[in-house]
Write an enzyme that holds these catalytic residues in place. Structure first.
Site, PDB file in Angstrom:
ATOM      1  N   ASN A  86       0.807  -1.229   0.000  1.00 31.27           N
ATOM      2  CA  ASN A  86       0.000   0.000   0.000  1.00 31.27           C
ATOM      3  C   ASN A  86       0.836   1.272   0.000  1.00 31.27           C
ATOM      4  O   ASN A  86       0.456   2.243  -0.640  1.00 31.27           O
ATOM      5  CB  ASN A  86      -1.019  -0.004   1.139  1.00 31.27           C
ATOM      6  CG  ASN A  86      -0.375  -0.026   2.482  1.00 31.27           C
ATOM      7  OD1 ASN A  86       0.615  -0.728   2.685  1.00 31.27           O
ATOM      8  ND2 ASN A  86      -0.893   0.734   3.416  1.00 31.27           N
TER       9      ASN A  86
ATOM     10  N   GLU B  95       4.044  -4.865  12.220  1.00 34.95           N
ATOM     11  CA  GLU B  95       3.080  -3.757  12.021  1.00 34.95           C
ATOM     12  C   GLU B  95       1.962  -4.328  11.164  1.00 34.95           C
ATOM     13  O   GLU B  95       2.169  -4.594   9.979  1.00 34.95           O
ATOM     14  CB  GLU B  95       3.746  -2.590  11.273  1.00 34.95           C
ATOM     15  CG  GLU B  95       4.891  -1.923  12.000  1.00 34.95           C
ATOM     16  CD  GLU B  95       4.443  -0.996  13.103  1.00 34.95           C
ATOM     17  OE1 GLU B  95       3.223  -0.837  13.309  1.00 34.95           O
ATOM     18  OE2 GLU B  95       5.320  -0.435  13.768  1.00 34.95           O
TER      19      GLU B  95
ATOM     20  N   CYS C 113      -3.289   1.291   6.599  1.00 37.11           N
ATOM     21  CA  CYS C 113      -3.473   0.500   7.825  1.00 37.11           C
ATOM     22  C   CYS C 113      -4.227   1.300   8.882  1.00 37.11           C
ATOM     23  O   CYS C 113      -4.940   0.733   9.694  1.00 37.11           O
ATOM     24  CB  CYS C 113      -2.128   0.043   8.354  1.00 37.11           C
ATOM     25  SG  CYS C 113      -0.966   1.384   8.591  1.00 37.11           S
TER      26      CYS C 113
ATOM     27  N   GLU D  40       7.670   1.147  15.534  1.00 33.39           N
ATOM     28  CA  GLU D  40       8.619   1.750  14.608  1.00 33.39           C
ATOM     29  C   GLU D  40       8.638   3.251  14.844  1.00 33.39           C
ATOM     30  O   GLU D  40       7.854   3.778  15.622  1.00 33.39           O
ATOM     31  CB  GLU D  40       8.187   1.486  13.161  1.00 33.39           C
ATOM     32  CG  GLU D  40       8.389   0.046  12.732  1.00 33.39           C
ATOM     33  CD  GLU D  40       8.211  -0.159  11.236  1.00 33.39           C
ATOM     34  OE1 GLU D  40       7.232   0.372  10.685  1.00 33.39           O
ATOM     35  OE2 GLU D  40       9.048  -0.841  10.630  1.00 33.39           O
TER      36      GLU D  40
HETATM   37  P1  NAD Z   1       0.499  -9.226   3.150  1.00 32.24           P
HETATM   38  O1  NAD Z   1       0.543  -9.668   4.558  1.00 32.24           O
HETATM   39  O2  NAD Z   1      -0.230 -10.050   2.172  1.00 32.24           O
HETATM   40  O3  NAD Z   1       1.978  -9.096   2.564  1.00 32.24           O
HETATM   41  C1  NAD Z   1       2.953  -8.256   3.158  1.00 32.24           C
HETATM   42  C2  NAD Z   1       4.346  -8.752   2.789  1.00 32.24           C
HETATM   43  O4  NAD Z   1       4.559 -10.000   3.433  1.00 32.24           O
HETATM   44  C3  NAD Z   1       4.546  -9.017   1.296  1.00 32.24           C
HETATM   45  O5  NAD Z   1       5.866  -8.643   0.964  1.00 32.24           O
HETATM   46  C4  NAD Z   1       4.356 -10.530   1.202  1.00 32.24           C
HETATM   47  O6  NAD Z   1       5.024 -11.086   0.093  1.00 32.24           O
HETATM   48  C5  NAD Z   1       4.978 -10.986   2.513  1.00 32.24           C
HETATM   49  N1  NAD Z   1       4.495 -12.266   3.054  1.00 32.24           N
HETATM   50  C6  NAD Z   1       3.232 -12.738   3.051  1.00 32.24           C
HETATM   51  N2  NAD Z   1       3.190 -13.946   3.669  1.00 32.24           N
HETATM   52  C7  NAD Z   1       4.464 -14.219   4.089  1.00 32.24           C
HETATM   53  C8  NAD Z   1       5.063 -15.312   4.784  1.00 32.24           C
HETATM   54  N3  NAD Z   1       4.356 -16.368   5.183  1.00 32.24           N
HETATM   55  N4  NAD Z   1       6.382 -15.239   5.042  1.00 32.24           N
HETATM   56  C9  NAD Z   1       7.109 -14.174   4.670  1.00 32.24           C
HETATM   57  N5  NAD Z   1       6.608 -13.124   3.981  1.00 32.24           N
HETATM   58  C10 NAD Z   1       5.293 -13.145   3.705  1.00 32.24           C
HETATM   59  O7  NAD Z   1      -0.039  -7.736   3.182  1.00 32.24           O
HETATM   60  P2  NAD Z   1      -0.406  -6.805   1.951  1.00 32.24           P
HETATM   61  O8  NAD Z   1      -1.672  -7.309   1.354  1.00 32.24           O
HETATM   62  O9  NAD Z   1       0.792  -6.615   1.073  1.00 32.24           O
HETATM   63  O10 NAD Z   1      -0.646  -5.406   2.690  1.00 32.24           O
HETATM   64  C11 NAD Z   1      -1.849  -5.049   3.273  1.00 32.24           C
HETATM   65  C12 NAD Z   1      -1.817  -5.267   4.767  1.00 32.24           C
HETATM   66  O11 NAD Z   1      -0.731  -4.562   5.348  1.00 32.24           O
HETATM   67  C13 NAD Z   1      -3.054  -4.721   5.435  1.00 32.24           C
HETATM   68  O12 NAD Z   1      -3.519  -5.656   6.378  1.00 32.24           O
HETATM   69  C14 NAD Z   1      -2.557  -3.477   6.144  1.00 32.24           C
HETATM   70  O13 NAD Z   1      -3.311  -3.086   7.254  1.00 32.24           O
HETATM   71  C15 NAD Z   1      -1.183  -3.875   6.505  1.00 32.24           C
HETATM   72  N6  NAD Z   1      -0.355  -2.688   6.775  1.00 32.24           N
HETATM   73  C16 NAD Z   1      -0.014  -2.403   8.076  1.00 32.24           C
HETATM   74  C17 NAD Z   1       0.728  -1.257   8.362  1.00 32.24           C
HETATM   75  C18 NAD Z   1       1.121  -0.898   9.776  1.00 32.24           C
HETATM   76  O14 NAD Z   1       2.036  -0.119   9.920  1.00 32.24           O
HETATM   77  N7  NAD Z   1       0.485  -1.421  10.798  1.00 32.24           N
HETATM   78  C19 NAD Z   1       1.115  -0.418   7.325  1.00 32.24           C
HETATM   79  C20 NAD Z   1       0.755  -0.745   6.032  1.00 32.24           C
HETATM   80  C21 NAD Z   1       0.012  -1.890   5.763  1.00 32.24           C
END
Ligand code: NAD
Length: 493
Positions: free
Chosen positions: A156, A254, A288, A466
């Site tokens: 995102n 996060e 998020c 963070e």
């Molecule tokens: P996602 O969890 O699908 O993927 C995030 C990253 O993790 C990607 O690089 C993905 O390839 C990797 N990944 C996924 N499964 C993994 C595993 N088993 N082992 C290692 N790596 C793995 O998330 P997304 O769809 O890319 O992003 C959206 C999510 O991120 C939303 O839930 C959003 O709320 C969250 N987010 C949180 C914050 C925060 O600071 N709290 C900020 C931005 C986004």
């Protein structure tokens, strides 16, 4: 990297070298047009092996290990300057991959540069402690890097998220392996190029592209990785937390959110409405901290809703490249289908679509993953659309009676990332801010963020914080040193 022929999949970065994998690559698709941007190489477990070996070697070299903090800070400042210089390229990478509007992408490139500048300053000025001793010795704490840190990021806001991890991890003296989302691989690759250009030794920042279940998992499970910093969804965060627990390595997580945005009857409704709109519809709700559950005190519920619907209807949905677009498409066609399923579940559970709830009409929207700003009413706090993170431009509106009812409903969520309160009563603002189970609270404002203030979630929204000066310590382990001053313990001269 940028000189590659268009037919070659984009390479990833290990030890200062660009490596392509023509056998295994994935598509990067522009969600605004459905067109293929390029193909990107997948880093296999063998590449993960190579990257960890390179990072371990580079982290142990005196050129990095013994680099004085003020010199390391100069490299971070050079990275910041190059991010500014190449800001348009960076913003474009993000815009064509996740569909955010140009203005937001440019602002995020600026924010990434500011993050590097901030951690350059922290790197140069952070002090350690001499603690009260209980004898004739000096007791002090030194802080040391973990060695190799894996940084895994979502799609995102890659520009800001990646800077938020890489800058403090480098400032702390680690080598980093950055694994960006498969939806947004390019900003990380460009950051790797910029870091080399800025004089960061090869192997200190490696960038591996590929999906989570293979490349990401291989990285987290590799014995040479000593710390994992992850931002993404709660389910992935939980899986990563479990792998890290097996290996007994620290993780910072996060994760997702379902943040309550709260309006009391004495609030400035105009200001609240502006911020509610920004809080949920900016970035097509793919934030998020999106204020996705709106709680409005019953006495002003209908008045606020009328204002909100009227102004949300005026949001300009359009191509991310158009300067007047306020909301672009969502990040992918698959993600739009997921959002549509939430709308179906909401109506099946008795909800009413008060605005949007569908794709915009018009030839200019046909090829992109567009979805209208959507407001849902008539749902209770237990409905699927209210409980789960939709991560799209969908706002659920719920009434509340009084403070006690509000706190009960707002806290009745698995998540605890952020919240917002609108009220003219400062005592109530303080009481409610203290009672909300969220890592961030905004009072009479929303979505203000500063790199100097710690950021992170309660409950299923994460572990660790963070940002801020303490964000650098996330990437270090402390060592207590006891140093005797007793002459009797020195060798006789
Ligand atoms: P996602 O969890 O699908 O993927 C995030 C990253 O993790 C990607 O690089 C993905 O390839 C990797 N990944 C996924 N499964 C993994 C595993 N088993 N082992 C290692 N790596 C793995 O998330 P997304 O769809 O890319 O992003 C959206 C999510 O991120 C939303 O839930 C959003 O709320 C969250 N987010 C949180 C914050 C925060 O600071 N709290 C900020 C931005 C986004």
């Amino acid at each position: 990297m940028s000189q590659l022929p268009a037919t070659e999949p984009r390479p990833f970065l290990i030890n200062g070298k660009w490596i392509s994998n023509p056998e295994d690559a994935f598509d990067s698709v522009n969600p605004a047009s459905g067109e293929l941007n390029y193909r990107v190489s997948v880093a296999t477990s063998k590449h993960v092996e190579d990257a960890v070996a390179a990072a371990r070697t580079a982290a142990a070299q005196p050129a990095w290990k013994d680099m004085l903090p003020h010199v390391r800070a100069q490299i971070l400042m050079r990275i910041a300057a190059l991010i500014v210089e190449r800001g348009d390229e960076l913003a474009k990478c993000q815009m064509i991959e996740n569909g955010k509007v140009w203005k937001e992408c440019k602002a995020q490139a600026g924010s990434a540069a500011a993050t590097f500048r901030y951690y350059a300053a922290v790197c140069e000025t952070l002090t350690s402690e001499v603690t009260p001793s209980r004898g004739n010795y000096l007791t002090m704490t030194s802080y040391e890097p973990y060695g190799v840190v894996a940084a895994i990021t979502p799609w995102n806001s890659p520009l800001t998220m990646e800077a938020q991890k890489v800058a403090p991890a480098l400032a702390a003296g680690n080598a980093v392996i950055l694994k960006p989302s498969e939806v947004t691989p390019s900003a990380a690759l460009l950051l790797g190029e910029i870091a080399l250009q800025a004089g960061l030794p090869p192997g200190i920042l490696n960038v591996l592209t590929g999906n989570g279940a293979t490349t990401g998992k291989a990285l987290v499970q590799h014995p040479g990785v000593r710390m994992v910093s992850f931002t993404g969804g709660t389910a992935s965060g939980r899986a990563i937390g479990m792998m890290a627990a097996e290996r007994l390595i620290p993780v910072a997580l996060e994760l997702g959110g379902k943040s309550p945005h709260i309006v009391f009857e004495d609030a400035n409704l105009d200001a609240a409405v502006e911020n509610i709109i920004g809080g949920i519809f900016e970035g097509s709700g793919q934030s998020c901290v999106a204020g996705s559950r709106l709680f409005v005190q019953r006495s002003v519920h209908d008045k606020l809703l009328d204002l909100l619907i009227e102004r949300s209807r005026a949001i300009k949905v359009g191509a991310p490249t158009e300067t007047d677009s306020e909301m672009g498409p969502v990040s992918s066609f698959a993600h739009r289908s997921r959002i549509e399923q939430f709308i179906e579940s909401a109506t099946a559970e008795g909800g009413k679509v008060l605005l949007g709830g569908k794709r915009p009409e018009g030839i200019e929207f046909e090829r992109g993953a567009y979805f209208l700003p959507t407001i849902l009413g008539g749902l209770d706090n237990q409905a699927t659309a209210v409980r789960e993170e939709i991560f799209g431009p969908v706002l659920c509106v719920l009434p509340f009676d009084d403070e006690a009812d509000l706190i009960k409903q707002a806290n009745d969520s698995a998540f605890g990332l952020a919240s917002g309160i609108w009220t003219a009563n400062y005592q109530r603002a303080w009481r409610v801010a203290r009672a909300l189970e969220t890592g961030l609270v905004w009072i009479n404002t929303y979505k203000q963020l500063s790199i100097s203030t710690p950021f992170g979630g309660f409950k299923d929204s994460g572990i660790g914080r963070e940002k801020g000066a303490s964000g650098l310590r996330l990437y270090q382990q402390s060592k207590g040193i006891y140093w005797s001053m007793d002459a009797a313990n020195f060798p006789a001269s």
